[in-house]
Design an enzyme around this catalytic site. Structure first.
Site, mmCIF file in Angstrom:
data_model
loop_
_atom_site.group_PDB
_atom_site.id
_atom_site.type_symbol
_atom_site.label_atom_id
_atom_site.label_comp_id
_atom_site.label_asym_id
_atom_site.label_seq_id
_atom_site.Cartn_x
_atom_site.Cartn_y
_atom_site.Cartn_z
ATOM 1 C CG MET A 95 1.538 6.577 17.314
ATOM 2 S SD MET A 95 1.381 6.610 15.521
ATOM 3 C CE MET A 95 3.105 6.575 15.069
ATOM 4 N NE ARG A 96 2.779 -0.600 21.535
ATOM 5 C CZ ARG A 96 4.085 -0.838 21.646
ATOM 6 N NH1 ARG A 96 4.957 0.145 21.474
ATOM 7 N NH2 ARG A 96 4.524 -2.044 21.923
ATOM 8 C CB ILE A 97 2.584 -3.144 15.407
ATOM 9 C CG1 ILE A 97 3.369 -2.105 14.599
ATOM 10 C CG2 ILE A 97 2.257 -4.369 14.568
ATOM 11 C CD1 ILE A 97 4.728 -2.571 14.126
ATOM 12 C CG ASN A 112 -4.839 2.876 10.812
ATOM 13 O OD1 ASN A 112 -4.860 3.659 11.770
ATOM 14 N ND2 ASN A 112 -3.743 2.668 10.103
ATOM 15 C CG HIS A 114 -0.781 4.983 6.676
ATOM 16 N ND1 HIS A 114 0.074 4.792 7.751
ATOM 17 C CD2 HIS A 114 0.011 5.137 5.588
ATOM 18 C CE1 HIS A 114 1.320 4.835 7.325
ATOM 19 N NE2 HIS A 114 1.316 5.048 6.019
HETATM 20 C C1 GRF Z 1 -2.634 11.373 11.812
HETATM 21 O O1 GRF Z 1 -1.817 11.978 10.855
HETATM 22 C C2 GRF Z 1 -3.010 9.989 11.367
HETATM 23 O O2 GRF Z 1 -3.139 9.858 9.982
HETATM 24 C C3 GRF Z 1 -1.845 9.173 11.841
HETATM 25 O O3 GRF Z 1 -1.476 9.742 13.074
HETATM 26 C C4 GRF Z 1 -1.877 11.114 13.105
HETATM 27 C C5 GRF Z 1 -2.745 11.283 14.310
HETATM 28 O O4 GRF Z 1 -3.099 12.608 14.539
HETATM 29 N N1 GRF Z 1 -2.196 7.779 11.904
HETATM 30 P P1 GRF Z 1 -4.205 12.965 15.627
HETATM 31 O O5 GRF Z 1 -3.727 12.359 16.944
HETATM 32 O O6 GRF Z 1 -5.502 12.372 15.179
HETATM 33 O O7 GRF Z 1 -4.229 14.440 15.675
#
Ligand code: GRF
Length: 221
Positions: A95-97, A112, A114
């Site tokens: 969760m980092r840009i 990635n 998404h």
């Molecule tokens: C997933 O929904 C992914 O698409 C998003 O963040 C979530 C991560 O879930 N980028 P996890 O930590 O892999 O369970």
């Protein structure tokens, strides 16, 4: 990476790490000729770190709050990954840009996932946004990472129906099951040398992929 020898994966996480677990499982089943070299989190509390450690995988925490800028943090990430054999970097709920300081050295070997049907809904709260828009379907996209947020060339996309009674949680629960299927599949294509990031976009077996990636269907190999 030479043919036959398992490739090295670096997986970057911030949370529970269910996609990371899908990769660990795919490696142990032999679906992927790879091993996870290291799992890195920016969040010391990420549950996935514990899961990785239990699987005997090296874990590192690089807390973004210890760095004055995104670039400094990214430099620390690059230095960390340099210590491990890394053929492919998997962003799995990271969760980092990221800035070009990280993206550049790993360009073309950085994927990635998404949770939306890109190019719809880059950024956060994707499932709620799909519900608010009244979309009949939602889904998830694996894409190459470029400096544009959630904007790199899509590789593979899975769709799920949106049901009348859905809320963001129920939709997310349906989508995550697809994530665990399509992410290791896209990585396998990469490790087999079939999937590439080229100037013209993402290619599979030399063919330019559609702008939304390949639509996933069962049996796709
Ligand atoms: C997933 O929904 C992914 O698409 C998003 O963040 C979530 C991560 O879930 N980028 P996890 O930590 O892999 O369970």
């Amino acid at each position: 990476m030479t043919a036959g020898e398992p490739a090295g994966l670096a997986i970057l996480i911030s949370g529970r790490g269910s996609n990371m677990q899908a990769f660990i499982d795919a490696c142990s089943r032999g679906d992927l000729n790879a091993r996870v070299s290291v799992v890195v989190s920016n969040n010391p509390g990420a549950a996935g770190l514990e899961r990785a450690a239990q699987a005997g995988i090296a874990t590192r925490c690089i807390d973004h709050r210890d760095y004055a800028s995104r670039e400094d943090f990214d430099r620390a990430l690059v230095d960390c990954l340099d210590e491990y054999p890394v053929d492919l970097v998997i962003l799995a709920g990271f969760m980092r840009i990221l800035t070009p300081v990280f993206i550049q050295p790993f360009s073309g070997r950085l994927l990635n996932i998404h949770p939306s049907l890109l190019p719809k809904y880059p950024g956060l709260n994707t499932h709620q946004r799909a519900l608010d828009a009244g979309d009949p379907e939602a889904g998830v996209t694996v894409h190459f990472v470029t400096p544009e947020l959630d904007g790199g060339p899509p590789v593979l996309q899975a769709k799920v129906p949106v049901l009348a009674e859905d809320n963001a949680e129920s939709l997310a629960a349906r989508v995550i099951l697809e994530e665990h299927v399509i992410y290791p599949l896209a990585a396998r294509w990469y490790l087999e040398g079939r999937l590439k990031l080229e100037q013209r976009g993402a290619t599979l077996d030399g063919e330019l992929l559609p702008a939304t990636g390949i639509p996933y269907r069962e049996g796709l190999d």
